[in-house]
Design a protein around this motif. Structure first.
Motif, short mmCIF file in Angstrom:
data_model
loop_
_atom_site.label_atom_id
_atom_site.label_comp_id
_atom_site.label_asym_id
_atom_site.label_seq_id
_atom_site.Cartn_x
_atom_site.Cartn_y
_atom_site.Cartn_z
N TYR A 168 0.82 -1.21 0.00
CA TYR A 168 0.00 0.00 0.00
C TYR A 168 0.86 1.26 0.00
CZ TYR A 168 -3.34 -3.49 1.59
OH TYR A 168 -4.12 -4.61 1.71
N PRO A 169 1.71 1.46 -1.00
CA PRO A 169 2.58 2.65 -0.99
C PRO A 169 1.79 3.95 -1.07
CG PRO A 169 2.74 1.53 -3.09
CD PRO A 169 1.93 0.65 -2.19
N LYS A 181 -0.06 9.18 1.09
CA LYS A 181 -1.19 9.98 1.56
C LYS A 181 -1.01 10.39 3.01
CE LYS A 181 -6.21 10.04 1.94
NZ LYS A 181 -7.45 9.31 1.74
N ALA A 182 -0.55 9.46 3.86
CA ALA A 182 -0.33 9.76 5.28
C ALA A 182 0.73 10.85 5.45
CB ALA A 182 0.08 8.51 6.04
N LEU A 183 1.82 10.76 4.70
CA LEU A 183 2.85 11.80 4.79
C LEU A 183 2.30 13.13 4.28
CD1 LEU A 183 5.74 12.51 5.56
CD2 LEU A 183 6.41 11.91 3.22
N GLY A 184 1.51 13.08 3.23
CA GLY A 184 0.89 14.31 2.73
C GLY A 184 -0.02 14.96 3.75
N ILE A 185 -0.76 14.14 4.49
CA ILE A 185 -1.64 14.68 5.53
C ILE A 185 -0.82 15.32 6.63
CG2 ILE A 185 -3.22 14.00 7.39
CD1 ILE A 185 -4.39 11.92 5.39
N VAL A 186 0.26 14.65 7.04
CA VAL A 186 1.12 15.20 8.11
C VAL A 186 1.75 16.51 7.65
CG1 VAL A 186 3.25 14.83 9.41
CG2 VAL A 186 1.58 13.00 9.23
N LEU A 187 2.22 16.56 6.41
CA LEU A 187 2.89 17.76 5.92
C LEU A 187 1.92 18.88 5.57
CD1 LEU A 187 5.69 16.18 3.71
CD2 LEU A 187 5.88 17.10 6.03
N PRO A 213 -1.70 20.89 10.54
CA PRO A 213 -1.27 22.04 11.33
C PRO A 213 0.26 22.11 11.42
CG PRO A 213 -2.96 20.79 12.49
CD PRO A 213 -2.58 19.99 11.29
N SER A 214 0.75 23.33 11.42
CA SER A 214 2.20 23.55 11.45
C SER A 214 2.85 22.90 12.67
CB SER A 214 2.47 25.05 11.44
OG SER A 214 3.84 25.31 11.47
N ALA A 215 2.16 22.94 13.81
CA ALA A 215 2.72 22.35 15.03
C ALA A 215 2.85 20.83 14.89
CB ALA A 215 1.84 22.70 16.23
N ALA A 216 1.89 20.20 14.23
CA ALA A 216 1.96 18.74 14.05
C ALA A 216 3.12 18.36 13.14
CB ALA A 216 0.65 18.23 13.47
N THR A 217 3.33 19.15 12.08
CA THR A 217 4.45 18.89 11.18
C THR A 217 5.78 19.07 11.92
OG1 THR A 217 3.13 19.64 9.31
CG2 THR A 217 5.50 19.51 8.98
N ARG A 218 5.86 20.13 12.73
CA ARG A 218 7.08 20.35 13.52
C ARG A 218 7.33 19.21 14.49
NH1 ARG A 218 5.96 25.77 13.86
NH2 ARG A 218 7.31 26.79 12.38
N LEU A 219 6.29 18.78 15.16
CA LEU A 219 6.42 17.67 16.11
C LEU A 219 6.86 16.39 15.39
CD1 LEU A 219 6.11 16.57 18.97
CD2 LEU A 219 3.70 16.10 18.43
N PHE A 220 6.27 16.12 14.24
CA PHE A 220 6.67 14.98 13.43
C PHE A 220 8.15 15.07 13.06
CE2 PHE A 220 7.21 13.33 9.04
CZ PHE A 220 7.00 11.99 9.28
N GLY A 221 8.56 16.23 12.57
CA GLY A 221 9.95 16.43 12.17
C GLY A 221 10.92 16.29 13.35
#
Length: 185
Positions: free
Chosen positions: A145-146, A151-157, A160-168
């Motif tokens: 299921y690539p 899609k999951a990475l696209g949603i994270v990126l 919200p900016s804070a969620a992307t920062r936390l992920f990074g």
């Protein structure tokens, strides 16, 4: 273990830092990775030849009967399968090849970590073992299921900016831990 610490930690630190610092550039990189045909082809070749190497050294008689009928058979198969995969499966190929590598590297890593297991039963080497199993699970899912990983990475990126920062920052922290553990073992 220094090699494994840097090989596994550096990409996590780099991409995690990019996600934490500049979400737009991280999103552009992810889109480039998903659509780059030359990168997908290169990763596919690496994955198939790594698979051939693992089949060559695994030493299971049933596999050897099929894959070693003539000298060089595995390497010819890897070349042919690389070419066929690139021409027949271009969609999601970069992510599929990367997840294939995520399933392959634990075998090589475990040949090193098994020699470093402490007598007490728990040590820094287990950080690599746990990480390898997590990567193998992501790899297995991503091979089938690539598009869902994309899609999951696209949603994270795109979230919200804070969620992307936390992920990074989380990715970067894991990368730093792996690199530091590699030097400490």
């Amino acid at each position: 273990m220094v090699f494994w610490g840097l090989a596994l930690g550096a990409p996590l630190v780099a991409f995690g830092g990019l996600c934490a610092a500049d979400r737009a550039k991280a999103k552009a990189f992810a889109e480039w990775f998903e659509t780059s045909r030359p990168l997908a082809a290169a990763l596919t070749v690496v994955a198939w030849f790594w698979t051939a190497r693992e089949l060559d050294v695994i030493g299971i008689d049933v596999f050897d009967m099929v894959t070693k009928r003539f000298p060089g058979e595995l390497w010819v198969l890897a070349a042919v399968l690389s070419w066929l995969t690139v021409i027949w499966m271009p969609k999601n190929l970069g992510v599929r090849a990367l997840t294939g590598i995520l399933m392959l590297f634990p075998a090589s890593l475990f040949r090193t970590t098994r020699l470093l297991l402490p007598a007490s039963g728990v040590g820094l080497v287990h950080l690599f073992v746990v990480f390898a199993y997590l990567c193998a699970m992501v790899g297995m899912y991503g091979m089938f299921y690539p598009w869902r990983l994309e899609k999951a990475l696209g949603i994270v990126l795109s979230g919200p900016s804070a969620a992307t920062r936390l992920f990074g920052l989380s990715l970067a922290a894991v990368g730093v831990c792996l690199a530091a553990a590699g030097f400490a073992i």
